[in-house]
Scaffold this motif. Sequence first.
Motif, PDB file in Angstrom:
ATOM      1  N   LEU A  52     -32.987 -30.030  22.165  1.00  0.00           N
ATOM      2  CA  LEU A  52     -32.066 -29.730  23.021  1.00  0.00           C
ATOM      3  C   LEU A  52     -31.741 -28.191  22.922  1.00  0.00           C
ATOM      4  N   TYR A  53     -31.786 -27.380  24.231  1.00  0.00           N
ATOM      5  CA  TYR A  53     -31.368 -26.083  24.269  1.00  0.00           C
ATOM      6  C   TYR A  53     -31.023 -25.883  25.832  1.00  0.00           C
ATOM      7  N   ASN A  56     -33.613 -26.121  28.967  1.00  0.00           N
ATOM      8  CA  ASN A  56     -35.026 -26.914  28.742  1.00  0.00           C
ATOM      9  C   ASN A  56     -35.274 -27.561  30.056  1.00  0.00           C
ATOM     10  N   MET A  70     -25.713 -31.415  29.168  1.00  0.00           N
ATOM     11  CA  MET A  70     -26.810 -30.857  28.173  1.00  0.00           C
ATOM     12  C   MET A  70     -26.226 -29.863  27.369  1.00  0.00           C
ATOM     13  N   TYR A  71     -25.133 -29.252  27.681  1.00  0.00           N
ATOM     14  CA  TYR A  71     -24.490 -28.303  26.861  1.00  0.00           C
ATOM     15  C   TYR A  71     -23.623 -29.192  25.779  1.00  0.00           C
ATOM     16  N   TYR A  74     -25.991 -30.816  23.245  1.00  0.00           N
ATOM     17  CA  TYR A  74     -26.430 -29.791  22.514  1.00  0.00           C
ATOM     18  C   TYR A  74     -25.329 -29.584  21.387  1.00  0.00           C
ATOM     19  N   SER A  77     -25.573 -32.323  18.721  1.00  0.00           N
ATOM     20  CA  SER A  77     -26.815 -32.018  17.837  1.00  0.00           C
ATOM     21  C   SER A  77     -26.617 -30.984  16.847  1.00  0.00           C
ATOM     22  N   ASN A 141     -32.721 -36.210  19.022  1.00  0.00           N
ATOM     23  CA  ASN A 141     -32.738 -34.686  18.732  1.00  0.00           C
ATOM     24  C   ASN A 141     -32.286 -34.666  17.242  1.00  0.00           C
ATOM     25  N   GLN A 145     -34.226 -33.058  14.590  1.00  0.00           N
ATOM     26  CA  GLN A 145     -33.598 -31.853  13.716  1.00  0.00           C
ATOM     27  C   GLN A 145     -33.919 -31.906  12.349  1.00  0.00           C
ATOM     28  N   SER A 413     -24.105 -20.401  23.307  1.00  0.00           N
ATOM     29  CA  SER A 413     -25.047 -21.023  24.230  1.00  0.00           C
ATOM     30  C   SER A 413     -24.179 -21.504  25.350  1.00  0.00           C
TER      31      SER A 413
END
Length: 754
Positions: A52-53, A56, A70-71, A74, A77, A141, A145, A413
């Motif tokens: 996740l970034y 992506n 997604m954020y 993220y 995670s 993820n 990690q 981010s």
Amino acid sequence: MNNKIASGVNYCKQYWKNPPSGRYMSLKEIASLSVGGMGVKFVVYCVQNMILYIGNTLIGNTIGISPKPMYAIYLISVLASFPLTALRANIIDSTRNKKGKYRPFIMSMGIPTAIISVAFTWMPYDNMSMLWKCVTVLLFNIALQFFYNFFFDSYESIINVLSPNTIERSDVCSIKSVTDSFAPTIAGIALPLLARLITGENTLFDMRIYRVTYPPMIIIGFLFSMLIYFNTEEKIVQAKTHTVHMKFTDALRAVAKNKYFWILSLAGWLGFLEGSFGNILGWLYNYQEACSPGQFSLITAISGNASLWPMLFAPFIIRLIGKRNMLVYSNLLNIVFILAMFPIIRFGDPHRIIWLLLGCIFINGMATTLGHILNPSLNGDIRDYQQYITGERIDGMFVAVGLIGSVVTMVTSFVLPAIYEETGLNKEVALSLGYDGSNVYDVLYNAEYFQSICGVLVLASAVGAALNVIPFFFYDLTEIKQKAMVTVLKIRALFEDYGNNALSDGALIEAINIIEEAKEFVNLTPVKPSKAEIKRAKRSKDKKAIADARAEYKSQKSKNEKIEIATYVIKEIEKFSTPQVKRQVKRAELIVSAGLSGLAEISTVTLAGAKALPASTKEEKEEKSLLIAAAKAEAASKALIKKHYPEGLKEFDTTVFEALFEREDALNADLKKLYIRFNEETDKENKAQLKAEIKKTKLCIKDVKRQIKTASSEKSLYFRAAKPYLDAEKLLIQQKNYQRYEEIKARYLEISAT
């Protein structure tokens, strides 16, 4: 020509298994690290697209998770990674394995990484709601990690312990970077062509592509990575008899004082926007049909090839201008060519600009690669510095302190999703353009919005690149300084081994040669070498004069290096004659004379007294810092003794581990034999009996591990409680060993005479 080929073949034969003089890595090790690294990079190429970034494309454009959700996942995670990262750091610094600090994890973490990442590609995302897509990607993820990051960090960090020579590390990093680059280059060329065959369309945003292409790359990559596991040997400059006993939080505090770690970290944190333009070429192909699949494969190949040339020339550039200058100049070059993309994108036709952008990105890629090549070598240097200032090799703690970077990244981010949202990459704009809004990236089909969004991303990248370069102006850990510190580490290790009767004749000779050479050069003054004589000789066109002038120039540079190293060496061996260290010795003598039983009562310094000391000079600041740390250690020791040792502190018997480790090794060997017999056995009754024995052996191993864990906790508690005493004892032993120099030199003369 034939002579050169023959000479090269002979060189390879001579140094295939044994390194050249002054080096630490054989050609076999370098080849295994390089080819195995290519395998690792195949895994990295695939898995990094699953991590996740923001930005992506596999998770965003292909699976269909919008920037805001997604954020959100993220952030979750990143938070989940904190305890996992701390666990990784602790495992690395406390690992007990004959294969070394990092090698074991290339295999043990590579296997689950391969299994998890292959499974990621085969999840039925097309049949999932947005919520279940997010949950599935998040769970994968969290697993990656730990396992993938452990696997990749072990590969990236292993160069730090394969050689203590910073120039050799840089050379090897350049060599392996060339082979590493084959993985993304091959994959980048093949993927668009395979995508066309699999889907029949000019797109990379179809999950079928990744289900077919990623699993083979991951499995083959992992198998190649085993070359590193089987064919390399770790080498840490540390006494054979040295053991690390450092509390987790103490190690964190020690790393936190490493200024070079913070400079490198800050550069990364400040430059978080630098890669914002990274998806533009792919977007041009997928959304603006700027080229055909074959052309995009060529573009990908050319773009990937940008990293090859810096890899070839990096060792020469490093020798010419040094790593710090190389970082500064490459980053400044980045800024120029990122900004050059802005007018191309903003005012050009999206269907025709892809080749112009490729030119800018190619040069930008060359500059960026120079920095990437240096990362492993720089990280090795700052770990050497850490060992030099603290006496401990605590590589894993750098990962743990890096959690601060995760927090910074987590905070920063949100900027890129906000940029996406503000520039039009959102559901409202997608609906206004006639799309159904299920995938906000459909906005990029519109040429006007495409230009606007990409233009802003380029400007954001330029800002990130400008911020990234600032910290490097403060980086002053030169190649000579690193070499000097490693030389001091050798001296410490050799004296410690001599005191413990573990010093070999070869190491003893090395130690004396280092010290005697330092005595010869310490009082000399460096002279800045001049190329004037070389220029004068060139004008005369006298080949011998040119060769002599160049030799003299190199000789002066070498002499200056020896002078600087001598300063470090003599400072180390004469430190016990300085007032500051004499006061440390006096404190140490008081603590040792009181013994472990008196540790709960003795107090050599108070926190208030230490904080009241002057700090107007560098020496005063250093002593004040040491005394504050000593006062805190004494207070912590008293508290632990009062709580856990009411009857008094007694020495911990470390021999308890010998029997436990032997028992564990024997049981693991028995288990391996039982599995072999089980697989070969055909009789059902015998198979059942072997299965019962396997179960029983596993229970025994589990019990031994529990005993080891209990003993380790007791040992850790003891070393924390006894820290002031153990530190004092260590200092006095070092003083005693350093005072035996004439005795060591006499043995050296005796060995030399035979």
